[in-house]
Design an enzyme around this catalytic site. Structure first.
Site, PDB file in Angstrom:
ATOM      1  N   CYS A   1       0.832  -1.197   0.000  1.00  0.00           N
ATOM      2  CA  CYS A   1       0.000   0.000   0.000  1.00  0.00           C
ATOM      3  C   CYS A   1       0.867   1.247   0.000  1.00  0.00           C
ATOM      4  O   CYS A   1       2.078   1.191  -0.186  1.00  0.00           O
ATOM      5  CB  CYS A   1      -0.903   0.006   1.240  1.00  0.00           C
TER       6      CYS A   1
ATOM      7  N   ARG B   1      -4.856   1.756  -0.271  1.00  0.00           N
ATOM      8  CA  ARG B   1      -4.897   0.307  -0.055  1.00  0.00           C
ATOM      9  C   ARG B   1      -4.865  -0.493  -1.350  1.00  0.00           C
ATOM     10  O   ARG B   1      -5.645  -0.252  -2.264  1.00  0.00           O
ATOM     11  CB  ARG B   1      -6.143  -0.093   0.727  1.00  0.00           C
TER      12      ARG B   1
ATOM     13  N   ASN C   1       1.926  -0.344   5.474  1.00  0.00           N
ATOM     14  CA  ASN C   1       2.294  -0.765   4.121  1.00  0.00           C
ATOM     15  C   ASN C   1       3.136  -2.024   4.229  1.00  0.00           C
ATOM     16  O   ASN C   1       4.158  -2.022   4.924  1.00  0.00           O
ATOM     17  CB  ASN C   1       3.086   0.344   3.424  1.00  0.00           C
ATOM     18  N   GLY C   2       2.734  -3.091   3.552  1.00  0.00           N
ATOM     19  CA  GLY C   2       3.534  -4.309   3.545  1.00  0.00           C
ATOM     20  C   GLY C   2       2.727  -5.544   3.894  1.00  0.00           C
ATOM     21  O   GLY C   2       1.502  -5.562   3.760  1.00  0.00           O
ATOM     22  N   GLU C   3       3.433  -6.570   4.333  1.00  0.00           N
ATOM     23  CA  GLU C   3       2.805  -7.833   4.737  1.00  0.00           C
ATOM     24  C   GLU C   3       3.528  -8.386   5.953  1.00  0.00           C
ATOM     25  O   GLU C   3       4.764  -8.399   5.989  1.00  0.00           O
ATOM     26  CB  GLU C   3       2.871  -8.866   3.612  1.00  0.00           C
TER      27      GLU C   3
ATOM     28  N   ASP D   1      -3.779  -9.110   8.417  1.00  0.00           N
ATOM     29  CA  ASP D   1      -2.534  -8.959   9.156  1.00  0.00           C
ATOM     30  C   ASP D   1      -2.429  -7.557   9.751  1.00  0.00           C
ATOM     31  O   ASP D   1      -1.706  -7.335  10.720  1.00  0.00           O
ATOM     32  CB  ASP D   1      -1.326  -9.277   8.272  1.00  0.00           C
TER      33      ASP D   1
END
Length: 575
Positions: free
Chosen positions: A2, A48, A74-76, A97
């Site tokens: 994102c 998003r 932002n990310g995983e 998450d």
């Protein structure tokens, strides 16, 4: 994957300015744009790209049940399912998450980042105490830029910060780029008023005192020094392979279609083989780029791997007549100098995947840094560019005006380890090769609203491989020795033991032939721009003519000039 942004300020126009920032980086997350305002104190925003829990319940900025903490992320977090079970006294309302991250912060505070296995850049605003906490992942996969002009601002991309402040070129960084090929130190950018949060660091900003503190949370050096390297090669191979399989498994967690990028090298070939083991009955698309020049294309090796796994292959061609328009587009997304025509070729993969509805791609980035895979590890030269001949230089110091040369600082990187190979790896991981590759790749994937995941950058893998004995990395004239032995069990031997090919596109030939008029035009643009006084234009012209006359062993310095010309518009206000 994102975009995040925020303004910590009491100015009345903060809300409208943040909205404009979010528009500027909407390509990072076109699925939803979110906004939260703590009036008179802060505005927090989010773009998003929906990957995990694609419902609107997981939209951001995300608020905790009490309403005190506001998260933009932002990310995983790949291990979010395992971490979710550690959270106590919290009722989850999503399967994202994002919510796991915020719940962990409520329970563990800033120490929660030590638990995370993933790529991330996030900020949490504390409404009660009027403080911001922000953190970046261990290796800086996800970006975090900030400015202290007009209180405090942050974003995922420089262009968002540049909307509302005049930012001059950071002349030290630019000069060091021309003379030494440096892209800046971990906290620097090519813009004087904009910094980046270094990888593995967090920051805290207090609205009341305007105090900013930055803290290193990932102490890689201590972790390696306190780790006992595995003595037996067979044990090293077994442990590494087990971790690698787990890393790939974690990175297949998504609620949208996945694919992966494939070159003809050992790294991505091993990735393909292990993906095939993990998903043997699934037609997961592989993408590869080519140019039609057999001297550079890796198609023969790619097709050999595809025959072994029967995974669908999509070949994406980059033609020379696309370069001019594509270079300008990608330059505007990068905001800073980038690597050259191979980056343009790679960007076409993300464009093609996006057009087919694919949101997530995996690639093989990170193996060369953790296993000492570049050719300069063999000759122990202090280089940062793969494929240069001994004694040669990728830069042309003489075309830079002497006053501007004086601003350059030759990078002096830390050497915290006894091993010279480890010190070079450390430099590549945190200062040179990996940071610039991650920046290039983040921008080109996000330009087409796709997420890039890198299984080989799992911190457990890097720490294990880095701590291995030097002889397990370099053996005779072979780099990545242990990795090649592991790969030989899964892929053809002529691929697992093939040397790394530094060049993947005919950049040198194209620049001197098909693209020479365009290059000449871009060089001419430098004369009439803010950058004009940086160059000795007579010397620059002579070097360009020499290149056209056959002195073209490398084209890096030519691309530096073109890259600079393409970025002129970023600094128009300072002409």
């Amino acid at each position: 994957m994102c975009g995040i942004a925020g303004i910590i300020s009491n100015k009345a126009n903060s809300a409208s300015q943040l909205q404009e920032m979010l528009v500027a980086q909407k390509h990072r997350g076109p699925d939803h744009t979110g906004f939260y305002e703590d009036q008179g104190f802060a505005c927090i925003g989010h773009n998003r790209l929906s990957i995990i829990d694609t419902s609107s319940n997981a939209n951001q900025p995300f608020k905790d049940p009490s309403g005190r903490f506001i998260l933009t992320f932002n990310g995983e977090i790949y291990n979010y399912k395992e971490l979710k079970s550690r959270v106590q006294d919290y009722n989850f309302r999503t399967t994202s998450d994002t919510e796991v991250l915020l719940a962990l912060y409520l329970q563990y505070g800033k120490d929660c980042i030590q638990l995370l296995n993933g790529m991330f850049s996030f900020a949490i605003w504390d409404i009660k105490n009027k403080k911001l906490f922000a953190a970046r992942d261990r290796f800086g996969v996800k970006p975090f830029y900030y400015s202290e002009e007009n209180k405090f601002r942050f974003s995922s991309e420089i262009k968002a910060l540049n909307l509302h402040q005049k930012t001059a070129p950071n002349k030290k960084v630019w000069s060091s780029y021309f003379l030494h090929g440096s892209y800046g130190m971990p906290d620097e950018t090519f813009y004087s008023g904009i910094k980046q949060l270094p990888a593995g660091h967090y920051l805290e900003y207090d609205f009341s005192s305007e105090a900013l503190t930055i803290t290193k949370w990932y102490n890689f050096e201590e972790k390696i020094k306190n780790r006992n390297s595995i003595k037996k090669l067979i044990n090293l191979k077994e442990e590494y392979l087990a971790l690698l399989k787990d890393s790939i498994k974690l990175r297949f967690r998504a609620d949208v279609p996945l694919a992966f990028n494939l070159s003809g090298g050992v790294d991505s070939s091993l990735l393909l083989a292990l993906v095939d083991q993990f998903k043997p009955d699934t037609d997961i698309n592989a993408f590869t780029f080519y140019t039609g020049d057999k001297n550079y294309d890796e198609l023969p090796w790619v097709q050999e791997m595809i025959r072994q796994t029967n995974k669908p292959l999509q070949k994406v061609k980059l033609s020379v007549n696309e370069i001019q328009d594509l270079a300008l587009k990608i330059s505007q997304h990068q905001d800073e100098p980038f690597g050259g025509i191979p980056t343009l070729a790679y960007s076409k993969i993300f464009k093609t995947a996006s057009e087919q509805g694919i949101k997530v791609l995996l690639d093989g980035q990170g193996m060369d840094e953790q296993w000492a895979g570049y050719d300069y590890y063999l000759n122990q030269q202090n280089q940062t560019i793969q494929g240069l001949k001994k004694g040669s230089s990728a830069f042309k110091k003489e075309v830079i005006e002497k006053e501007f040369q004086a601003l350059a600082i030759k990078p002096n990187y830390p050497t915290p380890f006894k091993s010279k190979i480890q010190n070079t790896q450390y430099r590549d991981l945190f200062y040179t090769k990996l940071p610039r590759a991650l920046r290039f790749n983040d921008r080109i994937s996000m330009a087409f609203s796709t997420e890039l995941r890198e299984p080989f950058l799992d911190y457990r893998l890097i720490e294990l491989a880095f701590s291995a004995k030097d002889e397990y990395k370099i053996n005779g004239n072979s780099t990545k020795h242990t990795l090649r032995q592991i790969a030989a069990e899964f892929i053809p031997k002529n691929t697992s033991y093939a040397p790394k090919r530094p060049l993947q596109t005919p950049q040198r030939e194209w620049i001197g032939n098909d693209l020479k008029d365009w290059v000449a035009t871009e060089i001419e643009h430098l004369k009439h721009s803010i950058f004009s006084e940086w160059f000795d234009h007579r010397s620059l012209k002579l070097e360009w003519e020499s290149y056209l006359n056959g002195n073209n062993q490398n084209s890096f310095y030519i691309w530096q000039w073109v890259n600079t010309a393409l970025l002129i518009s970023k600094f128009d206000d300072f002409e």
